[in-house]
Write a protein that holds these residues in place. Structure first.
Motif, PDB file in Angstrom:
ATOM      1  N   TYR A 182       0.835  -1.198   0.000  1.00 22.26           N
ATOM      2  CA  TYR A 182       0.000   0.000   0.000  1.00 22.26           C
ATOM      3  C   TYR A 182       0.872   1.250   0.000  1.00 22.26           C
ATOM      4  CZ  TYR A 182      -3.039   3.777   1.282  1.00 22.26           C
ATOM      5  OH  TYR A 182      -3.695   4.978   1.281  1.00 22.26           O
ATOM      6  N   SER A 183       0.447   2.232  -0.793  1.00 21.80           N
ATOM      7  CA  SER A 183       1.042   3.567  -0.737  1.00 21.80           C
ATOM      8  C   SER A 183      -0.062   4.580  -0.991  1.00 21.80           C
ATOM      9  CB  SER A 183       2.160   3.725  -1.770  1.00 21.80           C
ATOM     10  OG  SER A 183       1.606   3.736  -3.065  1.00 21.80           O
ATOM     11  N   LYS A 184       0.126   5.774  -0.512  1.00 22.42           N
ATOM     12  CA  LYS A 184      -0.885   6.825  -0.673  1.00 22.42           C
ATOM     13  C   LYS A 184      -1.174   7.073  -2.149  1.00 22.42           C
ATOM     14  CE  LYS A 184      -3.465   9.603   1.668  1.00 22.42           C
ATOM     15  NZ  LYS A 184      -4.601   9.034   2.363  1.00 22.42           N
ATOM     16  N   SER A 185      -0.179   6.879  -3.011  1.00 26.26           N
ATOM     17  CA  SER A 185      -0.401   7.128  -4.438  1.00 26.26           C
ATOM     18  C   SER A 185      -1.435   6.161  -5.035  1.00 26.26           C
ATOM     19  CB  SER A 185       0.921   7.001  -5.211  1.00 26.26           C
ATOM     20  OG  SER A 185       1.397   5.686  -5.181  1.00 26.26           O
ATOM     21  N   MET A 186      -1.665   5.031  -4.397  1.00 23.35           N
ATOM     22  CA  MET A 186      -2.683   4.097  -4.874  1.00 23.35           C
ATOM     23  C   MET A 186      -4.068   4.732  -4.807  1.00 23.35           C
ATOM     24  SD  MET A 186      -1.474   0.550  -3.131  1.00 23.35           S
ATOM     25  CE  MET A 186      -1.698  -0.752  -4.332  1.00 23.35           C
ATOM     26  N   GLU A 187      -4.297   5.530  -3.787  1.00 25.38           N
ATOM     27  CA  GLU A 187      -5.604   6.186  -3.618  1.00 25.38           C
ATOM     28  C   GLU A 187      -5.888   7.117  -4.794  1.00 25.38           C
ATOM     29  OE1 GLU A 187      -7.767   5.956  -0.888  1.00 25.38           O
ATOM     30  OE2 GLU A 187      -6.528   4.757   0.454  1.00 25.38           O
TER      31      GLU A 187
END
Length: 190
Positions: A182-187
């Motif tokens: 998971y990384s914030k860029s996935m959002e």
């Protein structure tokens, strides 16, 4: 109902594994599986499995009579049990195996739930493994995966915030970031 949770080529193995599930439910509830389902995309196909099952757990003697692949299928199915101890026992057994890619959705899904002991156990096992296959699955299922991440956060907020007051050190966050990718860029890619 369980066939949709596995690739078509496993049809006979799924039938055998499901045949080992006792047709008795916990506390004799009248439902055996929830109407709610979990859905992911894997290998160009939609897979779908029940959110919860209410069947009592199979005995060890029954499981011992299955092939390794059939055991893996049964562990996946029981990872959806209404009993958290049963879920934990079966996901532990699954993680001890050389699990196949089709088991990954069950591993990811159980980690967005409220039993922190399952998160701790899963992290302890996966942190020692190469999780590139899990990360690829999560990336291919970015929308449900990000929902799972947010769900894990909401359970932390509701049940564990006071015990683990620093979310950045919370085991669920570490599991999703370190092992699931998971990384914030996935959002932003949803």
């Amino acid at each position: 109902m369980f066939q949709d949770g596995f690739p078509i080529y496993l049809r006979d193995d799924v039938t055998t594994a499901v045949g080992m599930i006792p047709q008795k439910t916990y506390n004799n509830v009248t439902i055996d599986v929830s109407e709610d389902t979990i859905q992911y995309f894997q290998d160009n196909a939609v897979i779908r499995f029940p959110y919860r099952i209410y069947y009592i757990d199979s005995s060890d003697e029954v499981i011992d009579n299955l092939s390794p692949r059939q055991k893996m299928i049964l562990h996946c199915i029981y990872s959806r049990s209404c009993d958290g101890f049963v879920r934990q026992m079966h996901i532990y057994s699954l993680l001890q195996m050389d699990y196949e890619d089709w088991a990954i959705p069950y591993i990811v899904k159980i980690c967005d739930e409220y039993v922190v002991e399952i998160l701790e156990m899963t992290y302890d096992i996966l942190k020692e493994q190469d999780t590139v296959r899990i990360k690829r699955f999560c990336l291919e299922n970015i929308v449900p995966f990000c929902k799972s991440y947010n769900r894990m956060i909401s359970y932390w907020n509701e049940y564990y915030r006071y015990r683990y007051n620093n979310f950045h050190k919370y085991i669920g966050r570490k599991l999703f970031r370190d092992c699931f990718g998971y990384s914030k860029s996935m959002e932003r890619r949803e």
